[in-house]
Design an enzyme around this catalytic site. Structure first.
Site, PDB file in Angstrom:
ATOM      1  N   GLU A   1       0.824  -1.209   0.000  1.00 21.65           N
ATOM      2  CA  GLU A   1       0.000   0.000   0.000  1.00 21.65           C
ATOM      3  C   GLU A   1       0.862   1.265   0.000  1.00 21.65           C
ATOM      4  O   GLU A   1       0.499   2.301   0.553  1.00 21.65           O
ATOM      5  CB  GLU A   1      -0.990   0.015   1.174  1.00 21.65           C
ATOM      6  CG  GLU A   1      -2.073  -0.996   1.087  1.00 21.65           C
ATOM      7  CD  GLU A   1      -1.616  -2.420   1.370  1.00 21.65           C
ATOM      8  OE1 GLU A   1      -1.699  -3.260   0.448  1.00 21.65           O
ATOM      9  OE2 GLU A   1      -1.174  -2.698   2.493  1.00 21.65           O
TER      10      GLU A   1
ATOM     11  N   ASN B   1       7.738  -9.559  -4.618  1.00 23.21           N
ATOM     12  CA  ASN B   1       6.605  -9.634  -3.706  1.00 23.21           C
ATOM     13  C   ASN B   1       5.384 -10.161  -4.437  1.00 23.21           C
ATOM     14  O   ASN B   1       4.932  -9.531  -5.396  1.00 23.21           O
ATOM     15  CB  ASN B   1       6.293  -8.233  -3.169  1.00 23.21           C
ATOM     16  CG  ASN B   1       5.286  -8.270  -2.040  1.00 23.21           C
ATOM     17  OD1 ASN B   1       5.669  -8.500  -0.896  1.00 23.21           O
ATOM     18  ND2 ASN B   1       4.021  -8.065  -2.348  1.00 23.21           N
ATOM     19  N   GLU B   2       4.925 -11.319  -4.029  1.00 21.75           N
ATOM     20  CA  GLU B   2       3.719 -11.898  -4.634  1.00 21.75           C
ATOM     21  C   GLU B   2       3.792 -11.814  -6.159  1.00 21.75           C
ATOM     22  O   GLU B   2       2.869 -11.338  -6.805  1.00 21.75           O
ATOM     23  CB  GLU B   2       2.468 -11.199  -4.089  1.00 21.75           C
ATOM     24  CG  GLU B   2       2.357 -11.382  -2.584  1.00 21.75           C
ATOM     25  CD  GLU B   2       1.073 -10.861  -1.991  1.00 21.75           C
ATOM     26  OE1 GLU B   2       0.439  -9.993  -2.603  1.00 21.75           O
ATOM     27  OE2 GLU B   2       0.701 -11.343  -0.910  1.00 21.75           O
TER      28      GLU B   2
ATOM     29  N   GLU C   1       3.830 -13.925   4.946  1.00 24.44           N
ATOM     30  CA  GLU C   1       2.986 -12.834   5.462  1.00 24.44           C
ATOM     31  C   GLU C   1       1.756 -13.514   6.013  1.00 24.44           C
ATOM     32  O   GLU C   1       0.959 -14.055   5.237  1.00 24.44           O
ATOM     33  CB  GLU C   1       2.547 -11.873   4.351  1.00 24.44           C
ATOM     34  CG  GLU C   1       3.551 -10.824   4.003  1.00 24.44           C
ATOM     35  CD  GLU C   1       3.053  -9.918   2.860  1.00 24.44           C
ATOM     36  OE1 GLU C   1       1.828  -9.708   2.738  1.00 24.44           O
ATOM     37  OE2 GLU C   1       3.905  -9.458   2.091  1.00 24.44           O
TER      38      GLU C   1
END
Ligand code: GAL
Length: 936
Positions: A128, A185-186, A276
């Site tokens: 975010e 990330n992902e 996570e």
């Protein structure tokens, strides 16, 4: 004994020799290895219990220690950290790691506090953050982001070339505490193996020699690669799980909306890593973060992570977030978050500890205590309990059993757990879970079985001290094995005991804290403390060179140091009251002050500690006011503004009109931008059609020849999640009759509130390269050409960084800074016209020393519809307030930006879409504790 495949990671780097220019591989200080069960440091198995922390969301390096000490005090042994590229790089080739960007200090502090670090430098981080960590300038670099395209590759290598060496020198292999390195990330869709591989080769080239991981999202069905094998494969793939979703508005009813939260095993030969694990939520529905804390509250935390622990066999966890912090400046990605990134985390944005923190502490201490056995387990048959679900794992070497007992229903269940020869009564509340332990070496004792959960067990002063706990009023039974009947003294509480065939059985109801001394029976003495979960959470543990200590009664225990005869504690208190210390020492100091104590029948030391002093905050008065927006006036000199004359851009979004007005194209990536369009009037103009993309929550205001025409909402995200919207932020503005004289000059002035950049979650340029600012501008009724100029942030703030300021006139002219002389500004009234008005005041603070006071700026809510307020404290942009932005009314003023003993200046830019009455804020204390990190 099964010998797992042990991979000496360092050997890889040594064998490979490393690329030219790589730091010489010295003999490692520590070695990191792993097998299918767990990570190991110097051959010792490690259970990783991490919490996520974003230093960039706390612009106060002295408070980083506060958060890290609070994490450590909850039993976390690691911290997971994203490094935000955009936060460090305001322009291509410009990198800053000073002040609030001093990540070397962050990593040093983590080392000092005793936390492993999972380092996550992206380059893409999501989180975010604006651009998901991509700097705005990357939108102008050719080549698809998150791919092996050459332009992007050169850009991210430059970033990694700056951040990796800092991380590398803090690796555990070099005496630091970085244990894992997370690439990307992902990265699950639009994947490019060459890119994933290059990230790792680049890291190795920069001296990264700890295992490399990546975090996969979120369910196997959507993965196009697991990065488990083949090009781009990482050593330890981790998996992200958010079982509760982000629907904070429905916290009361959501339960596992996004699955059971069981971390999948993606490789057979490496540990299962919950990279996570949901520990809070973003507030996508503007429900407020207390609702997110409820969505992911104590019940969730008791049920999901415990279920995962026993079901998945994971031995490495990172909980997202441990502390969320603040999207100060223009850090935020605009679509999912507002200023606060509190996240409903265990530690609030104001750095206060919550009931959820207590639950993490209960689990963190448990994991710390049992790690030796729990890091090498296999599934085994579980004892049964009718009406409840049970699952078990056992360590094949020492025989320790870990039994998950959970109640998936909402009503309480009382049942019987048939465990070996025992039939134990068990009661579980709805949606509750416990992990029970049997066949276990509890210090020098032998725990046969217990229906209480273990908080911790320590050997202190030559005896064992164990704390076990259960729900208030729930039955408890604990069985210990002795060669002969030991002496049992119930010091406090009601506990019945029986001894039969070498088994000492204690039966009790969990209430308060029962204390039982067990001596003899062929073992060293044991002080058994049997309490409610609440009583368990009142304990703090810390290690000293002379062994561990337990402390009860403080609001926090930061550290403990054994000095000859004395135990020196650093601790916080929230109120005056008793403190009880379990130590082998005879005397105690707290924060340097000697505490008179007496010895209790439990063998502990009991004393009393003072609480914090009261705090009086000054009223915020003497506001002065100044209207700005000279840019709206026709005669304003914009000759030094950039000429907006580009005809094309790298954005897949086609401009609606020419020239291209996208603000990034002209180097303005942050906050507000001004446009001025000049044309010669014909008198036939009827209206102006504009269109702006700002990200959610943005807007724009329009003037023609100094006359305010009105405002419109900026466009929102249009990407592969939502089909592209050809006209995202349209506004129509009628030209008032008689305003434009045929043949006369006309100036259209537009102020656009850009709210930050879209993320790139889908690795898809449609999303990331979506423009900001005007994307279309047409004067209807006239064919006269319009010449456009644009102005955004005037200069990068060397202290606060490139994400602090936008391009409002007051920002460009220094009205935010404490030194600005506002004495000629008139006293503020209670109303503002449409447009931009600044309010300023100063106040003196003198907060008590030796205590931690958390201060917030509080607006009397609810947030207003007619205007938004952008708040600067001593030049730091710390908040945005307004109905279009979010529900937030309290804004944290962290020590650092807030001079707690000195003069402070507040400046507030009020951007009003219509004439409005404004309320000025007050200050409030969000928490105060005696102690804190001051002076450490
Ligand atoms: C995850 C992502 C994080 C963060 C989180 C939601 O999918 O990896 O960076 O965005 O979602 O807060």
């Amino acid at each position: 004994m099964k010998v797992g495949r042990i991979l000496l990671v360092l050997a890889l780097a040594l064998a490979g020799g490393g690329p030219a220019g790589a730091p010489a591989a010295a003999e490692p200080v520590h070695r990191v290895s792993y097998d299918k069960h767990s990570l190991m440091v110097d051959g010792q198995r490690v259970l990783v219990q991490a919490a996520e922390f974003h230093y960039f969301r706390l612009p106060s390096p002295e408070l980083w220690r506060d958060i890290l000490e609070k994490e450590k005090a909850a039993g976390f042994n690691a911290v997971s950290v994203y490094f935000d590229w955009a936060f460090h790089s305001p322009a291509p080739g410009v990198y800053d790691f000073s002040g609030v960007r001093d990540v070397d200090r962050l990593l040093r502090t983590a080392e000092q506090v005793g936390l492993y670090v999972i380092a996550r430098p992206g380059p893409y981080i999501n989180a975010e953050t604006s651009g998901g960590g991509f700097p705005g300038w990357l939108k102008l670099v050719p080549g698809r982001a998150r791919s092996s395209a050459p332009g992007y590759t050169a850009a991210y290598r430059d970033w990694l070339g700056h951040i990796n060496p800092i991380i590398a020198r803090h690796q555990i292999t070099r005496g630091g505490s970085v244990l894992l390195y997370n690439v990307e990330n992902e990265y699950a869709v639009n994947t490019d193996a060459a890119y994933m591989q290059d990230l790792q080769d680049t890291a190795r080239g920069h001296g990264i020699d700890v295992p490399i991981t990546t975090n996969l999202c979120c369910d196997a069905a959507s993965w196009t690669s697991t990065w488990a094998s083949g090009p781009g494969a990482v050593q330890i793939p981790g998996v992200d799980d958010y079982p509760q979703s982000f629907d904070c508005g429905n916290a009361a009813t959501v339960w596992g909306a996004w699955g059971a939260g069981i971390t999948e095993r993606v490789r057979d030969d490496v540990p299962v890593f919950a990279a996570e694990y949901q520990a809070g939520a973003i507030d996508v529905n503007n429900a407020g973060y207390e609702a997110c804390r409820e969505l992911t509250g104590v019940a969730y935390t008791r049920y999901f992570p415990k279920s995962n622990l026993i079901t998945s066999g994971a031995t490495a966890f990172s909980h997202y977030m441990g502390f969320g912090g603040t999207n100060w400046g223009w850090l935020a990605q605009p679509n999912d978050v507002y200023t606060s990134y509190d996240y409903g985390a265990a530690i609030t944005e104001t750095r206060q500890l919550t009931a959820k923190y207590d639950e993490y502490k209960r689990q963190g201490y448990f994991l710390h205590a049992v790690a030796g056995s729990l890091t090498r387990t296999d599934p085994v048959a579980a004892p049964a309990a009718a009406g409840l679900e049970t699952l078990a794992r056992a360590n094949p070497d020492d025989g320790a059993q870990f039994v998950l007992v959970r109640n998936p229903g909402t009503a309480a269940v009382s049942s019987t757990l048939d465990w070996g020869p025992y039939a134990f009564p068990v009661t579980l509340a709805g949606h509750d879970a416990k992990v029970l332990v049997g066949g276990y070496a509890l210090g020098g004792q032998r725990l046969v079985a217990s229906t209480s959960e273990i908080l911790t067990h320590e050997t202190i002063g030559g005896r064992d001290v164990a704390v076990l706990h259960g729900n208030q009023d729930a039955p408890g039974a604990t069985v210990l094995r002795y060669s002969s009947r030991p002496r049992v003294t119930v010091l406090e509480g009601q506990v019945t005991t029986t001894f039969d065939a070498g088994h000492l059985r204690l039966d009790y109801t969990h209430t308060g804290l029962a204390r039982v001394l067990i001596d003899g029976g062929g073992r060293r003495p044991l002080l058994l403390l049997l309490g409610t979960s609440e009583a368990a959470a009142s304990f703090w543990r810390a290690d000293t060179a002379a062994g561990p200590v337990l402390v009860r009664g403080t609001a926090l225990l930061r550290s403990a140091t054994a000095r000859p005869g004395t135990l020196a504690l650093r601790a916080d208190t929230a109120a005056a009251g008793p403190v009880e210390v379990f130590t082998g020492g005879r005397a105690v100091t707290v924060n340097g002050e000697r505490v008179p104590t007496r010895r209790t029948p439990s063998g502990s030391l009991l004393g009393r500690l003072p609480g914090p002093r009261p705090v009086a905050l000054p009223a915020l008065t003497g506001w002065r006011q100044h209207a700005e927006a000279p840019e709206a006036a026709p005669g304003f000199d914009d000759s030094r503004w950039a000429l907006a004359d580009k005809t094309s851009s790298l954005s897949p979004f086609a401009p609606l009109t020419q020239p291209v007005l996208f603000s990034d194209e002209y180097g303005f990536h942050t906050g507000s931008v001004w446009y001025r369009g000049r044309f010669t009037a014909t008198g036939g103009e009827t209206s102006v059609s504009l269109n702006a993309i700002t990200g959610k929550r943005g807007n724009y205001l329009v003037w023609l020849n100094g006359r305010y025409l009105g405002s419109a909402a900026g466009g929102v995200q249009a990407d592969s999640d939502a089909p592209a919207n050809p006209s995202p932020g349209a506004g129509e503005f009628a030209v008032p009759a008689g305003l434009l004289k045929p043949g006369g000059p006309a100036v259209l002035s537009v102020l656009v509130q850009n709210m930050g950049h879209n993320d790139d979650w889908t690795a898809d340029d449609n999303r990331f390269r979506q423009p900001r600012g005007l994307v279309g501008a047409r004067v209807n009724g006239s064919a006269a050409p319009v010449t456009w100029r644009i102005q955004g942030t005037a200069a990068i703030d060397p202290v606060r960084g490139g994400l602090n300021n936008g391009g409002l006139y007051g920002e460009r002219a220094g009205w935010t800074s404490p030194g600005y002389a506002d004495r000629n500004w008139p006293s503020a009234g209670t109303t503002v016209p449409a447009g931009v008005t600044w309010l300023r005041t100063a106040f003196q603070l003198d907060l008590p020393s030796g205590q931690d006071t958390s201060v917030v700026l509080r607006f009397a809510g609810p947030p207003p519809a007619g205007y938004r307020a952008v708040v600067y404290l001593n030049g730091w942009q710390l908040g945005q307030y307004g109905a279009e932005i979010g529900p937030q009314t309290d804004f944290v003023l962290p020590a650092g930006p807030l001079r707690q003993n000195g003069r402070n200046t507040l400046a507030i830019a009020v951007i009003a879409t219509s004439p409005s009455s404004v309320t000025t804020p007050t200050q409030a204390v969000a928490g105060r504790q005696r102690g804190g990190v001051q002076g450490s």
